[in-house]
Design a protein around this motif. Structure first.
Motif, PDB file in Angstrom:
ATOM      1  N   THR A  77     -11.409  97.987  38.321  1.00  0.00           N
ATOM      2  CA  THR A  77     -12.576  97.306  37.714  1.00  0.00           C
ATOM      3  C   THR A  77     -12.282  97.000  36.191  1.00  0.00           C
ATOM      4  O   THR A  77     -13.342  97.101  35.543  1.00  0.00           O
ATOM      5  CB  THR A  77     -13.829  98.035  38.139  1.00  0.00           C
ATOM      6  N   THR A  78     -11.270  97.218  35.786  1.00  0.00           N
ATOM      7  CA  THR A  78     -10.743  97.155  34.315  1.00  0.00           C
ATOM      8  C   THR A  78     -11.346  95.951  33.701  1.00  0.00           C
ATOM      9  O   THR A  78     -11.382  95.673  32.581  1.00  0.00           O
ATOM     10  CB  THR A  78      -9.456  97.488  34.044  1.00  0.00           C
ATOM     11  N   GLY A  79     -11.222  94.780  34.513  1.00  0.00           N
ATOM     12  CA  GLY A  79     -11.254  93.484  34.033  1.00  0.00           C
ATOM     13  C   GLY A  79      -9.785  92.986  33.501  1.00  0.00           C
ATOM     14  O   GLY A  79      -9.951  91.841  33.134  1.00  0.00           O
ATOM     15  N   LEU A  80      -8.745  93.791  33.483  1.00  0.00           N
ATOM     16  CA  LEU A  80      -7.560  93.244  32.901  1.00  0.00           C
ATOM     17  C   LEU A  80      -6.975  92.172  34.122  1.00  0.00           C
ATOM     18  O   LEU A  80      -6.999  92.473  35.236  1.00  0.00           O
ATOM     19  CB  LEU A  80      -6.723  94.280  32.901  1.00  0.00           C
ATOM     20  N   SER A 108     -15.115 101.038  44.703  1.00  0.00           N
ATOM     21  CA  SER A 108     -15.494  99.557  44.125  1.00  0.00           C
ATOM     22  C   SER A 108     -15.479  99.012  45.340  1.00  0.00           C
ATOM     23  O   SER A 108     -14.898  99.281  46.589  1.00  0.00           O
ATOM     24  CB  SER A 108     -14.619  99.038  43.291  1.00  0.00           C
ATOM     25  N   ASP A 109     -16.052  97.756  45.392  1.00  0.00           N
ATOM     26  CA  ASP A 109     -16.254  96.893  46.720  1.00  0.00           C
ATOM     27  C   ASP A 109     -15.258  96.028  46.982  1.00  0.00           C
ATOM     28  O   ASP A 109     -15.069  95.665  48.312  1.00  0.00           O
ATOM     29  CB  ASP A 109     -17.619  96.028  46.487  1.00  0.00           C
ATOM     30  N   ALA A 110     -14.165  95.588  46.132  1.00  0.00           N
ATOM     31  CA  ALA A 110     -13.009  94.837  46.532  1.00  0.00           C
ATOM     32  C   ALA A 110     -13.417  93.470  46.799  1.00  0.00           C
ATOM     33  O   ALA A 110     -12.587  92.739  47.657  1.00  0.00           O
ATOM     34  CB  ALA A 110     -12.166  95.445  47.398  1.00  0.00           C
ATOM     35  N   PRO A 147     -16.768  92.399  53.946  1.00  0.00           N
ATOM     36  CA  PRO A 147     -17.770  93.316  54.319  1.00  0.00           C
ATOM     37  C   PRO A 147     -16.964  94.704  54.668  1.00  0.00           C
ATOM     38  O   PRO A 147     -17.653  95.797  54.873  1.00  0.00           O
ATOM     39  CB  PRO A 147     -18.607  92.816  55.203  1.00  0.00           C
ATOM     40  N   TYR A 148     -15.671  94.477  55.242  1.00  0.00           N
ATOM     41  CA  TYR A 148     -15.203  95.740  55.815  1.00  0.00           C
ATOM     42  C   TYR A 148     -14.072  96.381  54.834  1.00  0.00           C
ATOM     43  O   TYR A 148     -13.473  97.567  55.397  1.00  0.00           O
ATOM     44  CB  TYR A 148     -14.260  95.069  57.144  1.00  0.00           C
ATOM     45  N   ILE A 149     -13.835  96.018  53.780  1.00  0.00           N
ATOM     46  CA  ILE A 149     -12.872  96.430  52.782  1.00  0.00           C
ATOM     47  C   ILE A 149     -13.625  96.899  51.473  1.00  0.00           C
ATOM     48  O   ILE A 149     -14.677  96.379  50.936  1.00  0.00           O
ATOM     49  CB  ILE A 149     -11.937  95.452  52.362  1.00  0.00           C
ATOM     50  N   SER A 150     -13.294  98.140  51.045  1.00  0.00           N
ATOM     51  CA  SER A 150     -13.570  98.640  49.941  1.00  0.00           C
ATOM     52  C   SER A 150     -12.558  99.341  49.428  1.00  0.00           C
ATOM     53  O   SER A 150     -11.277  99.383  49.696  1.00  0.00           O
ATOM     54  CB  SER A 150     -14.804  99.600  49.795  1.00  0.00           C
ATOM     55  N   TRP A 151     -12.559  99.705  47.998  1.00  0.00           N
ATOM     56  CA  TRP A 151     -11.340 100.341  47.254  1.00  0.00           C
ATOM     57  C   TRP A 151     -11.672 101.700  46.910  1.00  0.00           C
ATOM     58  O   TRP A 151     -12.766 102.056  46.480  1.00  0.00           O
ATOM     59  CB  TRP A 151     -10.877  99.365  46.064  1.00  0.00           C
ATOM     60  N   GLY A 152     -10.452 102.812  46.968  1.00  0.00           N
ATOM     61  CA  GLY A 152     -11.093 104.090  46.762  1.00  0.00           C
ATOM     62  C   GLY A 152     -10.376 104.217  45.156  1.00  0.00           C
ATOM     63  O   GLY A 152     -10.363 103.353  44.412  1.00  0.00           O
ATOM     64  N   LYS A 177     -16.894  94.769  37.651  1.00  0.00           N
ATOM     65  CA  LYS A 177     -16.400  93.745  38.825  1.00  0.00           C
ATOM     66  C   LYS A 177     -14.963  94.261  39.163  1.00  0.00           C
ATOM     67  O   LYS A 177     -14.419  94.506  38.397  1.00  0.00           O
ATOM     68  CB  LYS A 177     -16.515  92.684  38.211  1.00  0.00           C
ATOM     69  N   TYR A 178     -14.718  93.838  40.575  1.00  0.00           N
ATOM     70  CA  TYR A 178     -13.432  94.449  41.163  1.00  0.00           C
ATOM     71  C   TYR A 178     -12.190  93.127  40.723  1.00  0.00           C
ATOM     72  O   TYR A 178     -12.780  91.882  40.789  1.00  0.00           O
ATOM     73  CB  TYR A 178     -13.544  94.395  42.630  1.00  0.00           C
ATOM     74  N   GLY A 179     -11.177  93.561  40.269  1.00  0.00           N
ATOM     75  CA  GLY A 179     -10.094  92.662  39.945  1.00  0.00           C
ATOM     76  C   GLY A 179      -8.777  93.309  39.784  1.00  0.00           C
ATOM     77  O   GLY A 179      -8.542  94.073  39.192  1.00  0.00           O
ATOM     78  N   TYR A 180      -8.086  93.103  40.898  1.00  0.00           N
ATOM     79  CA  TYR A 180      -6.740  93.644  40.936  1.00  0.00           C
ATOM     80  C   TYR A 180      -5.805  93.573  39.729  1.00  0.00           C
ATOM     81  O   TYR A 180      -5.671  92.568  39.360  1.00  0.00           O
ATOM     82  CB  TYR A 180      -5.897  93.183  42.216  1.00  0.00           C
TER      83      TYR A 180
END
Length: 315
Positions: free
Chosen positions: A87-90, A224-226, A236-241, A113-116
């Motif tokens: 969720t860094t935004g980078l 985070s919600d991913a 809906p089935y995926i999140s991030w640890g 916000k999530y962003g890989y």
């Protein structure tokens, strides 16, 4: 491919490591783990949270005034938790992957916000290397590979590994060149085998060896919600640890990650409550296409939302 369930472990070495040399794959063949590297790295970072060296919610700027974020006040807000839960935004990479000097500018307010981002992981690596005056490759060797018996794993290229290494093959089966990662990157340069990585899954992810119970649970809990842009039916089935993907499935809660270095692909999924995992490495850009069918061979004909999520979110 390696399938593990309880005390049963079986590996399958299939195909050609280097078509140019007609080298067959064996159990000791070393594949690029690509972003499965991040999971091993997150374990090492969380060991430092356990020891008190790092705090998940203290800005990294407080530990190391990196020139990469010196000109951006929002980037100076980034914490280890934001790095690990993406969720860094980078951006994934601000410049060429592994560029140690590229400036980092968040695309949105960090933590919102999530962003890989692979570059966020690399920033955290640079912070730890600054604090300890030690290469991250040596940290992983000493704290993960050696104690877990991962004798065919390294974050950096080693000359003695060349006979065991794969080259990538494009969609037409044309082999590329041998990759020589002389500088380790916590986001993508791990070389390993299916058996070695399965050992890490079992001892670190499932058993929590080397981590306190509190931090082990936090590692594998939603952070985070991913959610993807545009949205994926799998969202809906995926999140991030904290460095790992999490999935809710008919087989129970799963921990997983995927990797994509172009002509090198990787995927693992483990169900801690079932004490079962499947690990797959491919040296082909076509490899990921076989992931869902392979999982069904081992785990049954059910939906794997993580595969659907990955298909909509290539690195």
């Amino acid at each position: 491919m390696v399938h593990r369930k309880g005390s049963f472990t079986e590996s399958y070495a299939i195909g050609t490591a280097r078509l140019d040399l007609e080298t067959p794959v064996s159990e000791n063949t070393m594949f690029q783990a690509a972003s499965l590297t991040k999971v091993v790295s997150s374990y090492a970072f969380l060991k430092r949270v356990d020891s008190g060296e790092l705090d998940l919610d203290t800005p990294l700027w407080n530990y190391y005034q990196s020139p990469r974020i010196a000109n951006n006040s929002e980037a100076q807000m980034i914490t280890a938790r934001m790095v690990l839960n993406h969720t860094t935004g980078l951006p994934n990479w601000a410049g060429t992957p592994g560029d140690a000097n590229s400036e980092l500018t968040p695309q949105w307010t960090p933590g919102t916000k999530y962003g890989y981002s692979g570059d966020a992981f690399f920033l955290l690596q640079q912070v730890v290397e600054h604090l300890e005056n030690k290469d991250f490759a040596d940290i992983l060797r000493d704290e993960v590979f050696t104690p877990f018996g991962m004798s065919h794993s390294s974050l950096v290229f080693r000359d003695e590994d060349v006979p065991l290494m794969t080259v990538g093959h494009d969609e037409n089966g044309v082999p590329g060149k041998l990759s020589e990662y002389r500088h380790g990157n916590d986001a993508y340069t791990l070389l390993t085998t299916g058996l070695d990585y399965t050992s890490f899954i079992q001892r670190a992810i499932v058993d929590g060896e080397g981590l306190s119970k509190k931090i082990h649970e936090e590692w594998l809990s939603p952070s985070s919600d991913a959610n993807q842009t545009p949205p994926s039916p799998a969202d809906p089935y995926i999140s991030w640890g904290l460095g790992v993907g999490l999935e809710e499935s008919n087989l129970g809660p799963a921990v997983w990650h995927w990797g994509d270095n172009g002509t090198r692909r990787a995927f693992f999924i483990t169900f801690p409550e079932r004490d079962e995992s499947v690990t797959m490495f491919w040296n082909s850009s076509n490899g990921q296409k076989s992931a869902a069918a392979t999982l069904k061979l081992f785990l049954g004909n059910t939906d794997f939302h993580s595969i659907e999520w990955v298909d909509g979110n290539p690195e």
